[in-house]
Scaffold this active site. Structure first.
Site, PDB file in Angstrom:
ATOM      1  N   SER A 197      -5.714   1.753   1.531  1.00  0.00           N
ATOM      2  CA  SER A 197      -6.112   2.833   2.429  1.00  0.00           C
ATOM      3  C   SER A 197      -5.122   3.115   3.555  1.00  0.00           C
ATOM      4  CB  SER A 197      -7.488   2.541   3.020  1.00  0.00           C
ATOM      5  OG  SER A 197      -7.506   1.286   3.653  1.00  0.00           O
ATOM      6  N   HIS A 232     -10.462   4.945  -2.783  1.00  0.00           N
ATOM      7  CA  HIS A 232      -9.508   6.047  -2.577  1.00  0.00           C
ATOM      8  C   HIS A 232      -8.924   6.573  -3.885  1.00  0.00           C
ATOM      9  CE1 HIS A 232      -9.447   5.875   1.798  1.00  0.00           C
ATOM     10  NE2 HIS A 232      -9.634   4.572   1.639  1.00  0.00           N
ATOM     11  N   LYS A 257     -15.801   9.655   0.200  1.00  0.00           N
ATOM     12  CA  LYS A 257     -14.425  10.153   0.351  1.00  0.00           C
ATOM     13  C   LYS A 257     -14.254  11.388  -0.554  1.00  0.00           C
ATOM     14  CE  LYS A 257     -13.120   5.539   1.796  1.00  0.00           C
ATOM     15  NZ  LYS A 257     -13.469   5.681   3.217  1.00  0.00           N
TER      16      LYS A 257
HETATM   17  C1  LIG Z   1     -10.643   0.688   0.323  1.00  0.00           C
HETATM   18  C2  LIG Z   1     -11.986   0.986   0.915  1.00  0.00           C
HETATM   19  N1  LIG Z   1     -13.068   0.372   0.397  1.00  0.00           N
HETATM   20  C3  LIG Z   1     -14.297   0.612   0.872  1.00  0.00           C
HETATM   21  C4  LIG Z   1     -14.513   1.484   1.921  1.00  0.00           C
HETATM   22  C5  LIG Z   1     -15.893   1.684   2.439  1.00  0.00           C
HETATM   23  O1  LIG Z   1     -16.438   2.875   1.981  1.00  0.00           O
HETATM   24  P1  LIG Z   1     -17.582   3.608   2.806  1.00  0.00           P
HETATM   25  O2  LIG Z   1     -16.907   4.400   3.872  1.00  0.00           O
HETATM   26  O3  LIG Z   1     -18.283   4.425   1.793  1.00  0.00           O
HETATM   27  O4  LIG Z   1     -18.465   2.537   3.385  1.00  0.00           O
HETATM   28  C6  LIG Z   1     -13.412   2.153   2.484  1.00  0.00           C
HETATM   29  C7  LIG Z   1     -13.599   3.167   3.555  1.00  0.00           C
HETATM   30  O5  LIG Z   1     -13.637   3.077   4.654  1.00  0.00           O
HETATM   31  C8  LIG Z   1     -12.121   1.890   1.979  1.00  0.00           C
HETATM   32  O6  LIG Z   1     -11.048   2.476   2.522  1.00  0.00           O
END
Ligand SMILES: Cc1ncc(COP(=O)(O)O)c(C=O)c1O
Length: 392
Positions: A181, A209, A240
């Site tokens: 990310s 992502h 996302k």
């Molecule tokens: C790689 C990754 N996994 C999981 C999440 C968590 O997702 P969510 O925002 O739906 O809780 C995020 C986001 O913030 C992320 O970037």
């Protein structure tokens, strides 16, 4: 002194180090152009990859479901909060990921943390990429398993750790983000899968992502690399590219059934309301019906990356719509992000502890909704601010 007063000192400390968060406020809907803190800006800060967060079909689905079925689900999934639409969405996600079944969680965070904690215990070991998301790290801690971290994207190091930690009867989990990310690079999934298979380890990938972004029809990294049937657990988020809220796990039926019995966020936290579930179903319809959105996301990504390179910026190893502009020093990066915002471009500064010291960056994410004009205008501002600060 009141018992919580120590937090005031901690906050003052953060402020002094320039690490106290002051999030900007979105005044109106999100989009390629949006209004934050009273200023209209080109928005390079959202995860709304496909522009679905404010798509009319999702908005109609959400409002229609709220009017027909109410604002809330009324209970946790395991008691009285499973609505037929939850199961409909899960079947759609299983198809989307070419998996046997899927399970929805309240967030991607809950999906990762709840699943890692549910499938391993203190006798086991987790082998995890150094840059994996916080929700994986928290799930690993909650599981009580031994945690071994391998250098970023280093397949040989993961192999060595699996070999070193193998014991008879001990379960091993090899886990990676599909797309990272903060850097926008892609996991070396074919190599990791091969290593996991050789050691008999569970292979899990967090495609937060990559879902809706990579692979045919946005199916994610497993599809991108042609690894169907070789990754045991696929994680996705609905917040996302899907544009709404929630997370899901896709995998074999026995995994899903296990999580229905031992996944703590599933068992102990109220299920998603009808508006959210219905909007997610509509998002999958839009992704199927408007494949040009993914094409557009990638042509915008190419245009923007090429523009940044032509200006002389360092974008690290990024291969996806997440493009960091690596500047190095914390203060300089904060100043760069402020200048960009003042000139009408929102790209947040990402500094320690989110990234290593000296690797500060502003992170940009283009979406399918940005026009060529938006991106060219943003590049002009990047160039001007970068030159003024001596960054290029
Ligand atoms: C790689 C990754 N996994 C999981 C999440 C968590 O997702 P969510 O925002 O739906 O809780 C995020 C986001 O913030 C992320 O970037």
């Amino acid at each position: 002194m009141a018992p919580l007063d120590y937090l005031k000192d901690e906050l003052a400390d953060l402020e002094e180090q320039g690490l106290l968060l002051h999030p900007r406020t979105l005044e109106g809907p999100t989009g390629a152009r949006a209004r934050f803190d009273g200023r209209d800006v080109i928005n390079l800060a959202s995860n709304n990859y496909l522009g679905l967060a404010n798509h009319p079909r999702l908005n109609e689905a959400a409002s229609g479901a709220a009017l027909a079925l109410g604002a809330g689900s009324g209970a946790v999934r395991s008691i009285a909060g499973t609505m037929s639409m939850h199961r409909d969405l899960e079947r759609r996600f299983a198809d989307f990921k070419h998996a046997e079944d899927a399970l929805m969680f309240q967030s991607g965070f809950a999906a990762n943390a709840g699943t890692v904690a549910a499938i391993l215990d203190k006798e086991d070991v987790i082998v995890s990429d150094q840059l994996n998301h916080a929700s994986i790290i928290d799930g690993a801690r909650l599981s009580g398993a031994e945690i071994k971290v391998f250098p970023h994207r280093d397949v040989d190091a993961a192999d060595d750790l699996l070999a070193e930690t193998a014991r008879p009867g001990r379960r091993q989990l090899l886990i990676t983000d599909g797309v990272f990310s903060m850097d926008g690079d892609i996991a070396p999934l074919p190599g990791l899968v091969e290593v996991a298979e050789r050691h008999g380890a569970i292979m899990m990938v967090d495609d937060a992502h990559a879902s809706g972004v990579l692979g045919r029809g946005g199916a994610g990294t497993v599809d991108h690399f042609g690894l169907h049937g070789r990754v045991d657990v696929q994680v996705g988020t609905l917040s996302k590219a899907i544009g709404v809220l929630g997370g899901f796990i896709a995998g074999p039926t026995h995994l899903i059934q296990w999580l229905q019995n031992r996944g703590r966020p599933y068992l102990f936290s109220t299920s998603a309301p009808p508006a959210v579930v219905s909007a997610c179903i509509a998002a999958l319809d839009v992704i199927r019906d408007e494949p040009q959105r993914i094409d557009r996301l990638w042509s915008n990504t190419r245009l923007f990356k090429e523009g940044l390179h032509a200006l002389g910026f360092d974008t690290g190893e990024s291969q996806t719509p997440i493009t960091p502009v690596i500047t190095g020093e914390e203060d300089e990066t904060q100043e760069f992000a402020r200048r960009l915002f003042d000139e009408g471009v929102f790209a947040p500064a990402i500094v320690f502890p989110t990234v290593a010291r000296g690797r500060a960056r502003v992170r940009t994410i283009v979406t399918a909704d940005h026009s060529e004009d938006d991106l060219r205008q943003a590049l002009e501002v990047f160039g001007r601010a970068g030159r003024e600060l001596g960054l290029v």
